[in-house]
Design a protein around this motif. Structure first.
Motif, PDB file in Angstrom:
ATOM      1  N   TYR A  52      11.706  37.471  13.715  1.00  0.00           N
ATOM      2  CA  TYR A  52      11.019  38.499  12.922  1.00  0.00           C
ATOM      3  C   TYR A  52       9.578  38.134  12.588  1.00  0.00           C
ATOM      4  O   TYR A  52       8.891  38.882  11.899  1.00  0.00           O
ATOM      5  CB  TYR A  52      11.778  38.726  11.612  1.00  0.00           C
ATOM      6  N   ALA A  53       9.155  36.953  13.050  1.00  0.00           N
ATOM      7  CA  ALA A  53       7.827  36.477  12.636  1.00  0.00           C
ATOM      8  C   ALA A  53       6.708  37.405  13.068  1.00  0.00           C
ATOM      9  O   ALA A  53       5.630  37.398  12.493  1.00  0.00           O
ATOM     10  CB  ALA A  53       7.579  35.068  13.174  1.00  0.00           C
ATOM     11  N   THR A  54       6.967  38.190  14.097  1.00  0.00           N
ATOM     12  CA  THR A  54       5.896  39.061  14.593  1.00  0.00           C
ATOM     13  C   THR A  54       5.911  40.443  13.925  1.00  0.00           C
ATOM     14  O   THR A  54       5.186  41.342  14.355  1.00  0.00           O
ATOM     15  CB  THR A  54       6.033  39.236  16.119  1.00  0.00           C
ATOM     16  N   THR A  55       6.731  40.605  12.916  1.00  0.00           N
ATOM     17  CA  THR A  55       6.836  41.942  12.309  1.00  0.00           C
ATOM     18  C   THR A  55       5.712  42.248  11.321  1.00  0.00           C
ATOM     19  O   THR A  55       5.601  43.379  10.851  1.00  0.00           O
ATOM     20  CB  THR A  55       8.174  42.102  11.567  1.00  0.00           C
ATOM     21  N   ILE A  56       4.924  41.246  10.969  1.00  0.00           N
ATOM     22  CA  ILE A  56       3.813  41.513  10.037  1.00  0.00           C
ATOM     23  C   ILE A  56       2.531  41.572  10.860  1.00  0.00           C
ATOM     24  O   ILE A  56       2.171  40.583  11.508  1.00  0.00           O
ATOM     25  CB  ILE A  56       3.687  40.393   8.980  1.00  0.00           C
ATOM     26  N   PRO A  57       1.856  42.697  10.842  1.00  0.00           N
ATOM     27  CA  PRO A  57       0.640  42.788  11.660  1.00  0.00           C
ATOM     28  C   PRO A  57      -0.409  41.775  11.222  1.00  0.00           C
ATOM     29  O   PRO A  57      -0.480  41.405  10.053  1.00  0.00           O
ATOM     30  CB  PRO A  57       0.136  44.214  11.391  1.00  0.00           C
ATOM     31  N   ARG A  58      -1.218  41.373  12.174  1.00  0.00           N
ATOM     32  CA  ARG A  58      -2.331  40.483  11.822  1.00  0.00           C
ATOM     33  C   ARG A  58      -3.358  41.243  10.986  1.00  0.00           C
ATOM     34  O   ARG A  58      -3.480  42.454  11.066  1.00  0.00           O
ATOM     35  CB  ARG A  58      -2.977  39.932  13.099  1.00  0.00           C
ATOM     36  N   GLY A  59      -4.058  40.510  10.176  1.00  0.00           N
ATOM     37  CA  GLY A  59      -5.109  41.136   9.365  1.00  0.00           C
ATOM     38  C   GLY A  59      -4.596  41.816   8.117  1.00  0.00           C
ATOM     39  O   GLY A  59      -5.372  42.362   7.338  1.00  0.00           O
ATOM     40  N   ARG A  60      -3.294  41.814   7.900  1.00  0.00           N
ATOM     41  CA  ARG A  60      -2.722  42.464   6.724  1.00  0.00           C
ATOM     42  C   ARG A  60      -2.217  41.392   5.753  1.00  0.00           C
ATOM     43  O   ARG A  60      -2.224  40.206   6.052  1.00  0.00           O
ATOM     44  CB  ARG A  60      -1.556  43.379   7.132  1.00  0.00           C
ATOM     45  N   VAL A  61      -1.748  41.853   4.618  1.00  0.00           N
ATOM     46  CA  VAL A  61      -1.222  40.923   3.616  1.00  0.00           C
ATOM     47  C   VAL A  61       0.102  40.343   4.093  1.00  0.00           C
ATOM     48  O   VAL A  61       0.915  41.050   4.672  1.00  0.00           O
ATOM     49  CB  VAL A  61      -0.976  41.669   2.285  1.00  0.00           C
ATOM     50  N   PHE A  62       0.288  39.067   3.835  1.00  0.00           N
ATOM     51  CA  PHE A  62       1.627  38.479   3.905  1.00  0.00           C
ATOM     52  C   PHE A  62       1.968  38.038   2.484  1.00  0.00           C
ATOM     53  O   PHE A  62       1.141  37.412   1.812  1.00  0.00           O
ATOM     54  CB  PHE A  62       1.666  37.269   4.834  1.00  0.00           C
ATOM     55  N   SER A  63       3.155  38.370   2.027  1.00  0.00           N
ATOM     56  CA  SER A  63       3.534  37.921   0.688  1.00  0.00           C
ATOM     57  C   SER A  63       5.026  37.645   0.608  1.00  0.00           C
ATOM     58  O   SER A  63       5.836  38.499   0.974  1.00  0.00           O
ATOM     59  CB  SER A  63       3.172  38.981  -0.349  1.00  0.00           C
ATOM     60  N   PRO A  64       5.381  36.467   0.089  1.00  0.00           N
ATOM     61  CA  PRO A  64       6.818  36.179  -0.073  1.00  0.00           C
ATOM     62  C   PRO A  64       7.481  37.068  -1.119  1.00  0.00           C
ATOM     63  O   PRO A  64       8.693  37.011  -1.279  1.00  0.00           O
ATOM     64  CB  PRO A  64       6.848  34.705  -0.485  1.00  0.00           C
ATOM     65  N   PHE A  65       6.705  37.914  -1.815  1.00  0.00           N
ATOM     66  CA  PHE A  65       7.329  38.859  -2.747  1.00  0.00           C
ATOM     67  C   PHE A  65       8.002  40.019  -1.997  1.00  0.00           C
ATOM     68  O   PHE A  65       8.784  40.758  -2.573  1.00  0.00           O
ATOM     69  CB  PHE A  65       6.298  39.420  -3.734  1.00  0.00           C
ATOM     70  N   PHE A  66       7.648  40.208  -0.707  1.00  0.00           N
ATOM     71  CA  PHE A  66       8.278  41.274   0.092  1.00  0.00           C
ATOM     72  C   PHE A  66       9.490  40.716   0.822  1.00  0.00           C
ATOM     73  O   PHE A  66       9.377  39.692   1.512  1.00  0.00           O
ATOM     74  CB  PHE A  66       7.335  41.802   1.178  1.00  0.00           C
ATOM     75  N   LYS A  67      10.566  41.451   0.739  1.00  0.00           N
ATOM     76  CA  LYS A  67      11.790  40.987   1.399  1.00  0.00           C
ATOM     77  C   LYS A  67      11.588  40.814   2.913  1.00  0.00           C
ATOM     78  O   LYS A  67      11.964  39.807   3.501  1.00  0.00           O
ATOM     79  CB  LYS A  67      12.903  42.002   1.133  1.00  0.00           C
TER      80      LYS A  67
END
Ligand code: CUO
Length: 670
Positions: free
Chosen positions: A50-65
């Motif tokens: 699932y590591a590729t499910t967050i687009p580049r250039g956007r926020v990553f946050s461990p607060f999101f499931k």
């Protein structure tokens, strides 16, 4: 070793730069943040899950499931590395395939946790992501200046009031909220106490409660220093949030801005499919909250099989303390919560609904606000209102616990006869003021120049001071005790003395250490630099490149720390007032025989900031409930004497003593 360290440092540089590592390998990213498609990578295909499910250039946050799921995939992938060289190879292979912030998070996680790599050190997140610590305008100015004059050596001065003016009273304390050190600490804390990453650290739920409670105590001390009232909790998800927040910062190097919040914004249900969040309903959050509140009042939680799990800080059979169970259910970790579907995910969802209050359905294509990322959330005034709301529920629980008994509080035969602090030869009057620290921003930016880009940040600071304690041991043998030192303001907002229960939540832990008292008089001197809550700062790239080899378990490793978790030393003291502000020191000795935790500490290289951060791979080294003795209400009477204030409480025990001190803010004259 040295070359491995240098290679690791390279991984942390220019996270937004395209074209490194395994770029261009045929993965396409949907703009809505859905699962990326993996195509045509042959045997070089990294299994990124699932590591590729967050687009580049956007926020990553461990607060999101969904982001935690992505983090799990990437951490698992990096965890395959058996040594630094393998990690470098794996990391370079996927650098351009995964979100930049996720990439740094997962790399940091693996380097800190894998025994084979603990001798490696990670650079400070300020230099990796300067855009989380300085405004876009200032970074742009710094880049322009550097391009105009690549040999320039003067730093760009970061204006302390860049996010607001004193027109709004809340901004009086923005120097504290936006301090780089506390935000780095908070980022690091959530990195070393992650959720849903198969990490089950000792008393994790309790330390979540305690560390955040202590940050609130410190925030309130600071507020009183600048003439503000203590923070008012956000008691309802249906009330307007009085304070807006405009961070002026960006999420990536292309200028994508963090979301902002107007004053008096209402929270609404969230529909942000671009973050894989689905529906988050305020009413569902209220139900989760109310179930936890029910549990507190009923004295038990309900597990998934319908069994009662008692909530008590005196748990039978050495089970988990109630505060630990509540912390795990509140924060909340699917694996650790006693019943995740039932008690939900209140705290993380809180960060999310607060962060999207300006664009709950994504119709404006706006990003989450600063509250949505642990590296930036402490900048936003609503962080404290929200966490005060969370803390109030923990406190409701704590107040249902019995007061400590005289046996638990006392240490027979031991008397504290004198307590004080000395700074530069001056007793009981500590000075605070401003200092500056320079960071290099060029490693985190990417604008086609290798010239250093220096930023100068101003921060609250103080000179080191020492605690002096005079203790008489009238026993005939040595006695081991834990010394606990707290600080609180003497007066409330209206200039009145506080009773025990009012002052209880303001006591900030300053230090905690174990010592042996010889029979007779003992004179202890303890440096503020050794505080149990502070740690050495993460090193800058330059310091790491200067190449001090760190041996695992060596004194250097302890001094410089790899963990980076720990309250910043420069924020140990509250600001105080220019005319001097009254504070009280409270010292309590406790019987180490009751505090001791039997264990061999395996990872001595990461044991700074113990009270806030624990020790990696070890039990929390103090068996008492965190916050002892102020985590519980006072006994109503001791030895027939009515107890209403901390002074009256301390007066009943020889092993406690209070002392009045002043803290004077001297501005630039430190
Ligand atoms: Cu640290 Cu809400 O947990 O921020």
């Amino acid at each position: 070793m040295a070359s491995e360290q240098i290679q690791i440092l390279e991984l942390f540089q220019h996270p937004f730069r395209e074209g490194g590592g395994g770029g261009g390998t045929g993965i396409t990213f949907p703009s809505d943040g859905g699962v990326a498609t993996r195509v045509g990578l042959g045997d070089r295909t990294p299994d990124l899950g699932y590591a590729t499910t967050i687009p580049r250039g956007r926020v990553f946050s461990p607060f999101f499931k969904g982001h935690r799921r992505a983090a799990k995939s990437l951490c698992d992938y990096f965890n395959r590395a058996r040594n630094a060289n393998e990690l470098v190879r794996l990391a370079k292979g996927c650098q351009n395939l995964v979100n930049e912030q996720l990439y740094i998070y997962a790399l940091s996680f693996v380097i800190i946790r894998k025994p084979e790599m603990r001798r490696l050190r990670i650079p400070t997140v300020i230099e990796t992501f300067p855009n989380k610590f300085a405004s876009q305008e200032m970074l742009q100015q710094a880049q322009n200046e550097t391009l105009r004059n690549p040999t320039r050596t003067e730093p760009i001065i970061i204006n302390q009031e860049f996010s607001g003016t004193l027109l709004k009273a809340e901004h009086r304390v923005s120097y504290w909220r936006e301090d780089y050190g506390i935000n780095v600490h908070h980022w690091h804390w959530h990195l070393v106490f992650p959720i849903e990453l198969d990490v089950n650290r000792d008393r994790k739920g309790e330390i979540f409660f305690y560390m955040h409670q202590q940050m609130l105590a410190r925030y309130d001390m600071e507020r009183l220093s600048v003439g503000l009232n203590r923070v008012i909790p956000l008691n309802s998800l249906r009330e307007p949030i009085p304070d807006g927040y405009f961070s002026k910062m960006t999420i990536n190097n292309s200028g994508r801005a963090w979301g902002t919040r107007q004053d008096n914004t209402m929270l609404r249900d969230i529909r942000r499919d671009d973050f894989g969040l689905g529906f988050i309903n305020l009413s569902e959050m209220e139900i989760y909250y109310s179930r936890i509140l029910d549990a507190v009042h009923q004295g038990y939680m309900m597990d998934r099989q319908g069994n009662r799990v008692p909530l008590s800080d005196d748990p039978p059979n050495n089970g988990k303390r109630g505060i630990d169970l509540l912390g795990d259910a509140f924060e909340a970790d699917v694996q650790l919560s006693v019943n995740h579907p039932f008690y939900g995910d209140f705290h993380n969802l809180g960060h999310v609904v607060l962060g999207f209050s300006h664009d709950p359905d994504g119709s404006h294509r706006e990003e989450i606000g600063a509250i949505g990322d642990p590296a930036t959330s402490m900048r936003d005034p609503v962080f404290y209102r929200f966490h005060k709301f969370v803390d109030d529920l923990f406190e409701k629980y704590k107040l249902l616990q019995r007061p400590y008994s005289n046996e638990e509080l006392g240490v027979p035969g031991v008397r504290v006869t004198r307590v004080g602090v000395i700074q530069e030869g001056v007793p009981n009057n500590l000075k605070t003021g401003w200092s500056q620290r320079d960071f290099e921003a060029g490693r985190g930016l990417d604008f086609g120049s290798t010239a250093p880009v220096l930023l100068r940040l101003t921060h609250l600071d103080h000179k080191r001071f020492d605690y002096h304690l005079q203790i008489v041991n009238s026993l005939s043998a040595e006695k081991e005790v834990t010394v606990r030192i707290f600080l609180a303001p003497t007066l409330d907002e209206r200039g009145n003395r506080m009773n025990f229960m009012d002052q209880r939540l303001l006591w900030a832990e300053m230090d905690k250490f174990v010592t042996k008292l010889t029979p007779g008089e003992n004179n202890l001197v303890r440096s503020s630099l050794d505080s149990s809550i502070t740690g050495p700062e993460e090193a800058t790239f330059r310091e790491l490149e200067a190449g001090r080899e760190i041996e695992l378990g060596s004194q250097d490793a302890i001094e410089f720390g790899q963990c980076g978790c720990g309250w910043p030393q420069h924020m140990l003291l509250p600001r105080g007032m220019p005319q001097g502000m009254d504070y009280q020191l409270f010292v309590i000795l406790s019987d180490y025989a009751r505090d001791r935790v039997e264990q061999v500490i395996r990872n001595r290289a990461c044991n700074n900031g113990v009270s806030y951060c624990g020790i990696l791979d070890s039990k929390f080294p103090d068996a008492r409930p965190m916050g002892f003795p102020f985590d519980r209400r006072n006994p109503e009477q001791i030895n027939g004497n009515v107890i209403q204030t901390a002074e009256e409480f301390a007066a009943q025990f020889d092993n406690m003593l209070m002392e009045d001190i002043k803290i004077t803010f001297v501005g630039n004259n430190l």
